[in-house]
Motif scaffolding. Structure first.
Motif, PDB file in Angstrom:
ATOM      1  N   GLU A 191       0.127  -8.577   7.053  1.00 25.93           N
ATOM      2  CA  GLU A 191      -1.171  -8.193   7.602  1.00 25.93           C
ATOM      3  C   GLU A 191      -1.382  -6.684   7.548  1.00 25.93           C
ATOM      4  O   GLU A 191      -2.498  -6.208   7.309  1.00 25.93           O
ATOM      5  N   GLN A 192      -0.305  -5.938   7.734  1.00 31.45           N
ATOM      6  CA  GLN A 192      -0.421  -4.484   7.837  1.00 31.45           C
ATOM      7  C   GLN A 192      -0.460  -3.776   6.486  1.00 31.45           C
ATOM      8  O   GLN A 192      -1.215  -2.816   6.302  1.00 31.45           O
ATOM      9  N   THR A 204      -7.498  -1.691   3.922  1.00 36.29           N
ATOM     10  CA  THR A 204      -8.747  -2.454   3.993  1.00 36.29           C
ATOM     11  C   THR A 204      -9.639  -2.190   2.796  1.00 36.29           C
ATOM     12  O   THR A 204     -10.175  -3.114   2.167  1.00 36.29           O
ATOM     13  N   ALA A 205      -9.798  -0.916   2.446  1.00 38.78           N
ATOM     14  CA  ALA A 205     -10.656  -0.561   1.314  1.00 38.78           C
ATOM     15  C   ALA A 205     -10.104  -1.111   0.002  1.00 38.78           C
ATOM     16  O   ALA A 205     -10.858  -1.578  -0.854  1.00 38.78           O
ATOM     17  N   THR A 210      -7.174   3.341   2.025  1.00 33.44           N
ATOM     18  CA  THR A 210      -6.702   2.470   3.091  1.00 33.44           C
ATOM     19  C   THR A 210      -6.438   1.066   2.566  1.00 33.44           C
ATOM     20  O   THR A 210      -6.934   0.673   1.508  1.00 33.44           O
ATOM     21  N   SER A 220       0.815  -1.210   0.000  1.00 31.77           N
ATOM     22  CA  SER A 220       0.000   0.000   0.000  1.00 31.77           C
ATOM     23  C   SER A 220       0.852   1.265   0.000  1.00 31.77           C
ATOM     24  O   SER A 220       1.937   1.314   0.601  1.00 31.77           O
ATOM     25  N   ARG A 266      -8.239  -3.792  -0.369  1.00 34.78           N
ATOM     26  CA  ARG A 266      -8.448  -5.238  -0.381  1.00 34.78           C
ATOM     27  C   ARG A 266      -9.890  -5.582  -0.747  1.00 34.78           C
ATOM     28  O   ARG A 266     -10.140  -6.572  -1.442  1.00 34.78           O
ATOM     29  N   GLU A 267     -10.816  -4.778  -0.290  1.00 32.55           N
ATOM     30  CA  GLU A 267     -12.229  -5.066  -0.535  1.00 32.55           C
ATOM     31  C   GLU A 267     -12.640  -4.771  -1.976  1.00 32.55           C
ATOM     32  O   GLU A 267     -13.611  -5.348  -2.478  1.00 32.55           O
ATOM     33  N   ILE A 287      -1.520  -5.600  -0.240  1.00 32.93           N
ATOM     34  CA  ILE A 287      -2.753  -5.327  -0.978  1.00 32.93           C
ATOM     35  C   ILE A 287      -2.731  -6.081  -2.310  1.00 32.93           C
ATOM     36  O   ILE A 287      -1.666  -6.466  -2.791  1.00 32.93           O
TER      37      ILE A 287
END
Length: 263
Positions: free
Chosen positions: A161-162, A44-45, A42, A13, A47-48, A165
């Motif tokens: 994990e952190q 998370t976003a 982010t 990322s 990855r989604e 992506i």
């Protein structure tokens, strides 16, 4: 004060550059780390919504960051890691950047060594031709081999994990076929003697961009009269910009910038 643009590579990322931004800003520089096209704000976003990055290749990435640099309106140093390092070289060769640092860069057209470790690192994407039009993530084990092999298992897993992506497969396919494509987007004007200074680095433990590959890229610039330096990071793998030793890499870059008068 120097304007600096940081460009990440595949599977990491843009937000992972934050320690670099803070460190360079403390030295008086203006620094940004833009996202790739389709990458969200982010981890998370991103990855989604992995599909948002699918289909972007080297030319689109170069145009994207070139436009950002032109918007700055001042001489800019581009620092790129992995595929970001390839893009940094293209921007420098095009005179879009005033100077560039290519940290363990993805191979440009003309780089011939293809070590087994590099092939294995790329196989999760190149192993399926359909991935050229997709965005692909690395599993924990694949990340461990390609990025975290010089780290403890715990640190490698934490970085995965952190910061990991999904990323577009197209640039990897383009680089892999570069030496067979006359108009490959991975081509860089290595003979340009009017460009600014360039630093290329390599890590002795890097699986994704082995030291032999990084040194081969450096040799391609031998016909240019412009400054082209090389720095070897002993014992460092492909995670060197984000792992516990990132500050040593950042300080090496800062020292080089000062030495070459681009800070």
């Amino acid at each position: 004060m120097t304007d600096i643009v940081l460009i990440h590579g595949l599977w990491v990322s843009h937000t992972a550059w934050q320690p670099w931004i803070d460190h360079f800003a403390a030295q008086g520089h203006r620094v940004i780390a833009p996202a790739w096209p389709g990458e969200l704000d982010t981890v998370t976003a991103t990855r989604e919504k992995a599909k948002a990055q699918a289909g972007y290749g080297i030319e689109a990435l170069t145009e994207h960051f070139g436009g950002i640099i032109e918007g700055i309106g001042a001489p800019t140093v581009v620092i790129g890691h992995s595929f970001g390092g390839l893009i940094a070289q293209k921007l420098l060769g095009q005179a879009t950047a005033a100077a560039a640092v290519a940290i363990n860069p993805a191979p440009i057209k003309g780089v011939k060594p293809l070590p087994w470790a590099q092939l294995r690192s790329a196989f999760p994407v190149l192993g399926n031709p359909l991935n050229k039009g997709r965005a692909k993530a690395l599993t924990r084990a694949q990340w461990r081999y390609g990025f975290g092999n010089a780290l403890s298992q715990d640190e490698s897993d934490t970085l995965w994990e952190q910061w990991s992506i999904p990323s577009p497969g197209k640039p990897l396919f383009e680089a892999a076929s570069a030496n067979f494509a006359p108009r490959s987007p991975a081509k860089v004007d290595t003979a340009n003697s009017r460009r600014g200074p360039l630093l290329i680095t390599g890590g002795t433990a890097d699986h994704t961009v082995p030291l032999k590959t990084a040194r081969a890229a450096h040799r391609l610039y031998r016909k240019s009269e412009a400054v082209t330096d090389f720095h070897e990071f002993d014992g460092r793998g492909h995670s060197l910009t984000i792992d516990h030793g990132w500050r040593d890499v950042a300080d090496t870059v800062l020292s080089w910038m000062k030495h070459r008068g681009v800070s």
